[in-house]
Design an enzyme around this catalytic site. Structure first.
Site, PDB file in Angstrom:
ATOM      1  N   LEU A  20      -8.519 -12.764  -7.941  1.00 14.19           N
ATOM      2  CA  LEU A  20      -9.737 -12.702  -7.227  1.00 14.19           C
ATOM      3  C   LEU A  20     -10.081 -11.916  -6.229  1.00 14.19           C
ATOM      4  O   LEU A  20      -9.175 -11.647  -5.440  1.00 14.19           O
ATOM      5  CB  LEU A  20      -9.657 -14.324  -6.710  1.00 14.19           C
ATOM      6  CG  LEU A  20      -9.546 -15.492  -7.651  1.00 14.19           C
ATOM      7  CD1 LEU A  20      -9.661 -16.783  -6.807  1.00 14.19           C
ATOM      8  CD2 LEU A  20     -10.731 -15.692  -8.524  1.00 14.19           C
ATOM      9  N   ASP A  62      -2.997 -14.486  -9.197  1.00 17.21           N
ATOM     10  CA  ASP A  62      -2.925 -14.300  -7.558  1.00 17.21           C
ATOM     11  C   ASP A  62      -1.546 -15.311  -7.193  1.00 17.21           C
ATOM     12  O   ASP A  62      -1.510 -15.271  -5.917  1.00 17.21           O
ATOM     13  CB  ASP A  62      -4.333 -15.219  -7.054  1.00 17.21           C
ATOM     14  CG  ASP A  62      -5.541 -14.358  -7.097  1.00 17.21           C
ATOM     15  OD1 ASP A  62      -5.458 -13.149  -6.684  1.00 17.21           O
ATOM     16  OD2 ASP A  62      -6.446 -14.941  -7.466  1.00 17.21           O
ATOM     17  N   GLU A  67       1.715 -18.090   0.007  1.00 16.87           N
ATOM     18  CA  GLU A  67       1.575 -18.673   1.287  1.00 16.87           C
ATOM     19  C   GLU A  67       0.456 -20.159   0.940  1.00 16.87           C
ATOM     20  O   GLU A  67       0.233 -20.925   1.805  1.00 16.87           O
ATOM     21  CB  GLU A  67       0.901 -18.033   2.269  1.00 16.87           C
ATOM     22  CG  GLU A  67       0.682 -18.685   3.661  1.00 16.87           C
ATOM     23  CD  GLU A  67       0.242 -17.637   4.669  1.00 16.87           C
ATOM     24  OE1 GLU A  67       0.872 -17.438   5.625  1.00 16.87           O
ATOM     25  OE2 GLU A  67      -0.930 -17.009   4.402  1.00 16.87           O
ATOM     26  N   ASP A  68      -0.391 -19.909  -0.193  1.00 15.26           N
ATOM     27  CA  ASP A  68      -1.424 -20.563  -0.232  1.00 15.26           C
ATOM     28  C   ASP A  68      -1.173 -21.941  -0.977  1.00 15.26           C
ATOM     29  O   ASP A  68      -1.628 -22.908  -0.363  1.00 15.26           O
ATOM     30  CB  ASP A  68      -2.775 -19.935  -1.161  1.00 15.26           C
ATOM     31  CG  ASP A  68      -3.313 -18.673  -0.284  1.00 15.26           C
ATOM     32  OD1 ASP A  68      -3.445 -19.195   0.914  1.00 15.26           O
ATOM     33  OD2 ASP A  68      -3.403 -17.767  -0.876  1.00 15.26           O
ATOM     34  N   ARG A  87      -6.258 -21.096  -9.201  1.00 20.22           N
ATOM     35  CA  ARG A  87      -4.985 -20.890  -8.617  1.00 20.22           C
ATOM     36  C   ARG A  87      -4.476 -22.247  -8.279  1.00 20.22           C
ATOM     37  O   ARG A  87      -3.276 -22.454  -7.804  1.00 20.22           O
ATOM     38  CB  ARG A  87      -5.219 -20.537  -7.038  1.00 20.22           C
ATOM     39  CG  ARG A  87      -6.066 -18.918  -7.100  1.00 20.22           C
ATOM     40  CD  ARG A  87      -5.532 -18.187  -5.810  1.00 20.22           C
ATOM     41  NE  ARG A  87      -4.094 -18.348  -5.398  1.00 20.22           N
ATOM     42  CZ  ARG A  87      -3.687 -18.023  -4.292  1.00 20.22           C
ATOM     43  NH1 ARG A  87      -4.330 -17.446  -3.362  1.00 20.22           N
ATOM     44  NH2 ARG A  87      -2.296 -17.768  -4.056  1.00 20.22           N
ATOM     45  N   ARG A 133     -12.120 -22.517   0.495  1.00 22.68           N
ATOM     46  CA  ARG A 133     -11.078 -23.312  -0.072  1.00 22.68           C
ATOM     47  C   ARG A 133     -10.288 -24.470   0.376  1.00 22.68           C
ATOM     48  O   ARG A 133      -9.723 -25.143  -0.276  1.00 22.68           O
ATOM     49  CB  ARG A 133      -9.826 -21.938  -0.113  1.00 22.68           C
ATOM     50  CG  ARG A 133     -10.272 -20.888  -0.562  1.00 22.68           C
ATOM     51  CD  ARG A 133     -10.496 -20.666  -2.057  1.00 22.68           C
ATOM     52  NE  ARG A 133     -10.875 -19.567  -2.660  1.00 22.68           N
ATOM     53  CZ  ARG A 133      -9.787 -18.368  -2.898  1.00 22.68           C
ATOM     54  NH1 ARG A 133      -8.777 -18.581  -2.738  1.00 22.68           N
ATOM     55  NH2 ARG A 133     -10.430 -17.216  -3.458  1.00 22.68           N
ATOM     56  N   HIS A 163      -9.951 -16.848   4.944  1.00 22.60           N
ATOM     57  CA  HIS A 163      -9.157 -18.026   5.365  1.00 22.60           C
ATOM     58  C   HIS A 163      -9.070 -17.929   6.876  1.00 22.60           C
ATOM     59  O   HIS A 163      -9.272 -16.530   7.498  1.00 22.60           O
ATOM     60  CB  HIS A 163      -7.907 -17.762   4.478  1.00 22.60           C
ATOM     61  CG  HIS A 163      -7.420 -18.156   3.595  1.00 22.60           C
ATOM     62  ND1 HIS A 163      -6.968 -17.298   2.361  1.00 22.60           N
ATOM     63  CD2 HIS A 163      -7.574 -19.327   2.658  1.00 22.60           C
ATOM     64  CE1 HIS A 163      -6.634 -17.869   1.354  1.00 22.60           C
ATOM     65  NE2 HIS A 163      -7.026 -19.218   1.239  1.00 22.60           N
ATOM     66  N   ILE A 244      -7.205  -7.371  -3.403  1.00 17.00           N
ATOM     67  CA  ILE A 244      -7.793  -8.428  -3.942  1.00 17.00           C
ATOM     68  C   ILE A 244      -7.660  -9.716  -2.568  1.00 17.00           C
ATOM     69  O   ILE A 244      -7.137 -10.648  -3.065  1.00 17.00           O
ATOM     70  CB  ILE A 244      -6.703  -9.325  -5.142  1.00 17.00           C
ATOM     71  CG1 ILE A 244      -5.216  -8.696  -4.845  1.00 17.00           C
ATOM     72  CG2 ILE A 244      -7.229  -8.258  -6.293  1.00 17.00           C
ATOM     73  CD1 ILE A 244      -4.332  -9.171  -5.939  1.00 17.00           C
ATOM     74  N   CYS A 250       0.320 -14.204   3.398  1.00 17.10           N
ATOM     75  CA  CYS A 250       0.010 -14.677   2.160  1.00 17.10           C
ATOM     76  C   CYS A 250       1.149 -14.266   1.157  1.00 17.10           C
ATOM     77  O   CYS A 250       1.508 -15.110   0.219  1.00 17.10           O
ATOM     78  CB  CYS A 250      -1.120 -14.302   1.364  1.00 17.10           C
ATOM     79  SG  CYS A 250      -2.535 -13.563   2.283  1.00 17.10           S
TER      80      CYS A 250
HETATM   81  C1  CIR Z   1      -7.356 -15.177  -3.545  1.00 15.07           C
HETATM   82  O1  CIR Z   1      -8.814 -14.877  -3.639  1.00 15.07           O
HETATM   83  O2  CIR Z   1      -7.030 -16.522  -3.550  1.00 15.07           O
HETATM   84  C2  CIR Z   1      -6.565 -14.333  -3.532  1.00 15.07           C
HETATM   85  N1  CIR Z   1      -6.899 -13.045  -4.467  1.00 15.07           N
HETATM   86  C3  CIR Z   1      -6.275 -13.674  -2.302  1.00 15.07           C
HETATM   87  C4  CIR Z   1      -5.471 -14.935  -1.460  1.00 15.07           C
HETATM   88  C5  CIR Z   1      -4.890 -14.495  -0.071  1.00 15.07           C
HETATM   89  N2  CIR Z   1      -4.282 -15.399   0.622  1.00 15.07           N
HETATM   90  C6  CIR Z   1      -4.361 -15.556   1.764  1.00 15.07           C
HETATM   91  O3  CIR Z   1      -5.008 -14.975   2.740  1.00 15.07           O
HETATM   92  N3  CIR Z   1      -3.446 -16.551   2.370  1.00 15.07           N
END
Ligand code: CIR
Length: 255
Positions: A20, A62, A67-68, A87, A133, A163, A244, A250
């Site tokens: 993404l 992704d 970390e997400d 995700r 998110r 974020h 991305i 992350c």
């Molecule tokens: C997203 O849009 O979820 C991924 N392309 C990037 C996630 C980055 N994560 C973060 O900053 N903790």
């Protein structure tokens, strides 16, 4: 500042090119992303942590951004409920990986959504960004969970930041590296602040790992400010992940 002993990372798959993105920087190159990921691992090892490397998962472009789908602490881990539909399923593999390290796993549940990129820990306080998110229900569940373990939390509504940690990092010693809408945010008024120049916004996402601040390579103004403030730094090339929207933090879970 807590000492980290262990990190978890996950190799990017070839599908990383379909991650993404809101950045207009083109698609990442898989081979180059792998090289940058290997350099990330090397730099983290040089900060004194052991690295657990999870295998790639082509179904989730992704999923290298570990970390997400989770937030880890020295007492327990929280499996999140990522707000990005593509995700959301990343949590299954992360849960399995964390079971090896944590006795206690907690969960964010629908309708609550939360991504770890919205969670900034400052000593025993967790700031939770409300973003596209992470919603209010997810943030409130998260704060209720951590409160059971002696931590506190508060929410930070975001206007433009992707974020929360896209725009703020805690470097220890009551010091924040901060950018954009968060520079003057009332919740962060009590900190020493290192302000990121608007031409280097991506560099606002750094991580303090034991004796070092790990930062993305290629941001000389931020680098100079960190050195001037007395931090020892290590740099990682992050260009393919930047394409991305992926920041340095992350790419790992740290504990
Ligand atoms: C997203 O849009 O979820 C991924 N392309 C990037 C996630 C980055 N994560 C973060 O900053 N903790």
């Amino acid at each position: 500042m807590l000492k980290f002993k262990q990190i978890i990372v996950k190799e990017p798959g070839k599908s990383v090119v379909n991650g993404l993105t809101t950045a207009n920087l083109g698609k990442p190159d898989y081979e180059q992303a792998m090289r940058q990921h290997q350099e990330y691992i090397r730099v983290m090892q040089s900060c004194g942590v052991a690295v657990k490397i999870l295998p790639p998962d082509e179904d989730y472009p992704d999923s290298c951004f570990v970390e997400d789908p989770a937030v880890v602490t020295e007492k327990m881990a929280v499996i999140t409920n990522p707000g990005a539909p593509t995700r959301n399923g990343e949590t299954a593999a992360i849960r399995q990986a964390l079971e090896e390290f944590f006795d206690i796993l907690e969960y964010i549940r629908a309708p609550g959504t939360l991504e770890g990129g919205d969670v900034l820990r400052v000593e025993n306080h967790f700031y939770v960004g409300l973003s596209t998110r992470t919603n209010a229900a997810g943030a409130s569940q998260f704060i209720n969970i951590i409160s059971k373990y002696g931590f506190a939390g508060s929410v930070v509504p975001l206007k433009e930041m992707f974020h929360l940690k896209t725009g703020v990092s805690y470097l220890g010693d009551n010091t924040l590296l901060v950018a954009g809408e968060l520079i003057e945010h009332p919740q962060f008024s009590g900190f020493n602040k290192i302000v990121v120049d608007e031409t280097e916004m991506y560099a606002a996402n750094c991580i303090r790992v034991n004796d070092y601040v790990v930062m993305p390579a290629g941001f000389p103004k931020t680098e100079a400010k960190l050195l001037e403030a007395g931090f020892s730094i290590k740099k990682v090339p992050m260009g393919e992940f930047q394409k991305i929207d992926g920041g340095l933090s992350c790419l790992s879970l740290r504990f």
